[in-house]
Scaffold this active site. Structure first.
Site, short mmCIF file in Angstrom:
data_model
loop_
_atom_site.label_atom_id
_atom_site.label_comp_id
_atom_site.label_asym_id
_atom_site.label_seq_id
_atom_site.Cartn_x
_atom_site.Cartn_y
_atom_site.Cartn_z
N SER A 23 0.84 -1.21 0.00
CA SER A 23 0.00 0.00 0.00
C SER A 23 0.86 1.26 0.00
O SER A 23 0.60 2.21 -0.74
CB SER A 23 -0.89 0.01 1.26
OG SER A 23 -1.80 -1.05 1.21
N ARG A 27 1.50 4.25 -3.01
CA ARG A 27 1.26 5.66 -2.70
C ARG A 27 2.52 6.50 -2.87
O ARG A 27 2.45 7.68 -3.23
CB ARG A 27 0.70 5.78 -1.27
CG ARG A 27 -0.77 5.29 -1.20
CD ARG A 27 -1.13 4.84 0.21
NE ARG A 27 -2.54 4.55 0.39
CZ ARG A 27 -3.14 3.40 0.07
NH1 ARG A 27 -2.44 2.42 -0.51
NH2 ARG A 27 -4.43 3.20 0.32
N ARG A 123 -13.75 -6.94 -11.17
CA ARG A 123 -13.90 -6.44 -9.78
C ARG A 123 -14.71 -5.14 -9.75
O ARG A 123 -14.67 -4.36 -10.70
CB ARG A 123 -12.52 -6.29 -9.14
CG ARG A 123 -11.83 -7.65 -9.01
CD ARG A 123 -10.49 -7.55 -8.32
NE ARG A 123 -10.61 -7.06 -6.97
CZ ARG A 123 -9.57 -6.68 -6.22
NH1 ARG A 123 -8.36 -6.72 -6.73
NH2 ARG A 123 -9.75 -6.25 -5.00
N SER A 170 -13.45 1.11 2.98
CA SER A 170 -12.44 0.82 1.97
C SER A 170 -11.41 1.93 1.90
O SER A 170 -11.74 3.09 1.60
CB SER A 170 -13.12 0.65 0.60
OG SER A 170 -12.15 0.70 -0.43
N ASP A 318 -7.01 -8.28 4.59
CA ASP A 318 -6.30 -9.20 3.69
C ASP A 318 -5.80 -10.45 4.42
O ASP A 318 -5.37 -11.41 3.78
CB ASP A 318 -5.09 -8.49 3.05
CG ASP A 318 -5.53 -7.44 2.04
OD1 ASP A 318 -6.63 -7.58 1.47
OD2 ASP A 318 -4.78 -6.47 1.83
N LYS A 345 -12.28 -9.57 -3.54
CA LYS A 345 -10.84 -9.34 -3.59
C LYS A 345 -10.29 -10.00 -4.87
O LYS A 345 -11.05 -10.25 -5.80
CB LYS A 345 -10.17 -9.87 -2.32
CG LYS A 345 -10.60 -9.11 -1.06
CD LYS A 345 -10.10 -7.70 -1.07
CE LYS A 345 -10.54 -6.91 0.14
NZ LYS A 345 -10.17 -5.49 0.03
N ARG A 349 -12.60 -14.67 -1.83
CA ARG A 349 -11.75 -15.29 -0.79
C ARG A 349 -12.55 -16.04 0.26
O ARG A 349 -11.94 -16.73 1.08
CB ARG A 349 -10.84 -14.23 -0.15
CG ARG A 349 -9.71 -13.82 -1.08
CD ARG A 349 -8.67 -12.96 -0.41
NE ARG A 349 -7.63 -12.60 -1.36
CZ ARG A 349 -6.91 -11.49 -1.32
NH1 ARG A 349 -7.12 -10.62 -0.35
NH2 ARG A 349 -5.98 -11.25 -2.22
N ARG A 391 -2.53 -14.01 -2.51
CA ARG A 391 -2.66 -14.32 -1.07
C ARG A 391 -3.20 -15.74 -0.86
O ARG A 391 -2.89 -16.38 0.14
CB ARG A 391 -3.52 -13.28 -0.38
CG ARG A 391 -2.90 -11.89 -0.42
CD ARG A 391 -3.46 -10.96 0.62
NE ARG A 391 -3.29 -9.58 0.24
CZ ARG A 391 -2.16 -8.88 0.36
NH1 ARG A 391 -1.10 -9.44 0.88
NH2 ARG A 391 -2.10 -7.63 -0.03
#
Ligand code: S3P
Length: 440
Positions: A23, A27, A123, A170, A318, A345, A349, A391
């Protein structure tokens, strides 16, 4: 395609660093590009998702100098210095890239198209398209606006600052709106239903923007300009989580995971495992470039089943499938609620965790908003599939470490999205893990 062959039972031991936070790495590129000077980034995650962000910002005219895989300089072009790209902006498999970038693109004086992998194009994007339109943005998607590719036209007049209460907690939506808010004619306020990760706000503040937090309300005043910053990316707690749970459930294990980001919006899994009786200690806690960092010292210990829901869920979104795996190894049943977001996701998941862990003999049952888990499960090696989700591939590998016999994880190269070198890391720590070509 690669298959990982894992022989269960070998204890993990030693000290290790995990790759940089995904993340924060995204950024650092997106925001560094908007600064007035050169932003130095150390500890950058050289994974496929973040490299998609790098490629896109380069195609928008931003100079990004790679000194090494994890060390780079972003030559900021200022808030109004991005250039019209030659073609569509390819976010590959990265939802973070697409959602954050959509907020940035709607403020530009040129049109753009945001696209990605077939998986990303299924998504939900209406969660950003709909509030961006409230700000006056001209953005539309496929399937009635709900999915990528997204088409962005320059706004006819300046974007409007809005007050927006997010229906789902979110960080991607919040960050998208704050990025659009940089180009608005008045303040933008986002109200979040739960405490989502706050890296965007922290970095914007570090670049001189006025971002206020009043409880669950985050308000950004549109700045005249942003200055450069230095981003020291800590180890990703979401990557450390795989090693942490492996140490918790493979008897005899003891690990020290160094320099992990410990921002409280990200440490829900540590709290959840401690609630279950895990042996986890934080050492060497300190602050580096505005983010909390420390070492996680984790050992095997018997776990107790428990119940999880509410704000804790957002702080480990996550990591929830990993928590479900830990629960399957605990004494007594467990329940995870309020986690419906898991369905949208990189894979579904809830469904895919249930189906793939079932092959190993785990009783992890998907519900409408999480999992019901029977404890005391003895896992047995089996053939499983990553379903194209990084993941899920790592979750199944950790389950394989705790299982009796051999587990084969098909499609395991997808771990490069967020944790390059994952298999080698397990092997260095003592896991019996071999990489090989795909199984037929
Ligand atoms: C992320 C936020 C989370 C998380 C994702 C990365 C981010 O998604 O699942 O892996 O960097 O902002 P949501 O904010 O959509 O829950």
């Amino acid at each position: 395609m690669e298959t990982l062959r894992i022989q269960g039972g070998a204890a993990l031991a030693g000290g290790i660093r995990v790759p940089g936070d995904k993340s924060i790495s995204h950024r650092s590129i997106l925001l560094g590009a908007l600064g007035e000077g050169a932003t130095r980034v150390t500890g950058f995650l050289d994974g496929r998702d973040c490299l998609a962000t790098v490629g896109i910002m380069q195609s928008l005219g931003v100079g990004i100098e790679r000194h090494s895989a994890a060390d780079l300089t972003v030559h900021g072009v200022g808030l109004h210095g991005l250039r019209s790209p030659d073609g569509p902006l390819d976010c590959r498999n990265s939802g973070t890239t697409m959602r954050l970038l959509s907020g940035l693109m709607v403020g530009q004086r040129f049109a753009s198209e945001l696209t990605g992998s077939p998986q990303l194009c299924t998504r939900p994007m209406d969660r950003v398209v709909s509030p961006l339109r409230k700000m006056g943005a001209s953005i539309s998607g496929a399937g009635g606006g709900g999915t990528a590719p997204l088409q962005v036209e320059p706004p006819a007049r300046p974007l409007r600052g809005v007050k927006y209460a997010m229906p789902v907690a979110s960080a991607q939506v919040k960050s998208c709106l704050l990025l659009a808010g940089l180009y608005a004619d008045s303040a933008t306020t986002v109200i979040e239903p739960g405490p989502t990760r706050d890296h965007t706000e922290c970095m914007l503040r570090g670049m001189g923007a006025n971002v206020m937090n009043e409880g669950r309300r985050i308000t950004l005043e549109p700045p005249q300009s942003l200055h450069e910053t230095h981003v020291a990316v800590p180890g990703d707690p979401s990557s450390a989580a795989f090693l942490m749970v492996a140490a918790c459930i493979v008897p005899g294990s003891r690990l020290r995971i160094l320099d992990v980001g410990l921002n409280p919006t990200r440490t829900g899994l540590v709290d959840a495992l401690l609630q279950m009786g895990a042996d986890i200690r934080v050492a060497n806690r300190r602050e580096v470039a505005g983010e909390a960092v420390g070492d996680l010292v984790v050992g095997y210990a018997p776990l107790r089943g428990s119940e999880f829901g509410g704000d804790l869920i957002v702080r480990m979104i996550d990591e929830l499938p990993l928590l479900a795996l830990a629960c399957s190894q605990a004494e007594g049943p467990s329940r995870i609620r309020d986690a419906q977001e898991l369905k949208v996701k990189e894979s579904n998941r809830i469904l895919d965790t249930e189906q793939q862990l079932a092959r190993l003999g785990a009783e992890v049952h998907g519900t409408d908003d999480g999992f019901e888990i029977d404890g005391d499960c003895r896992l047995r090696g089996a053939r499983v599939d990553s379903r194209g989700d990084h993941r899920l591939a790592m979750l199944l590998s950790v389950a394989g470490l705790a299982a009796l016999g051999e587990t084969r994880v098909n499609g395991a190269d997808v771990t490069d999205d967020s944790f390059p070198g994952f298999a080698d890391t397990l092997a260095v720590l003592g896991g019996t893990v071999v990489r090989g070509p795909a199984d037929d």
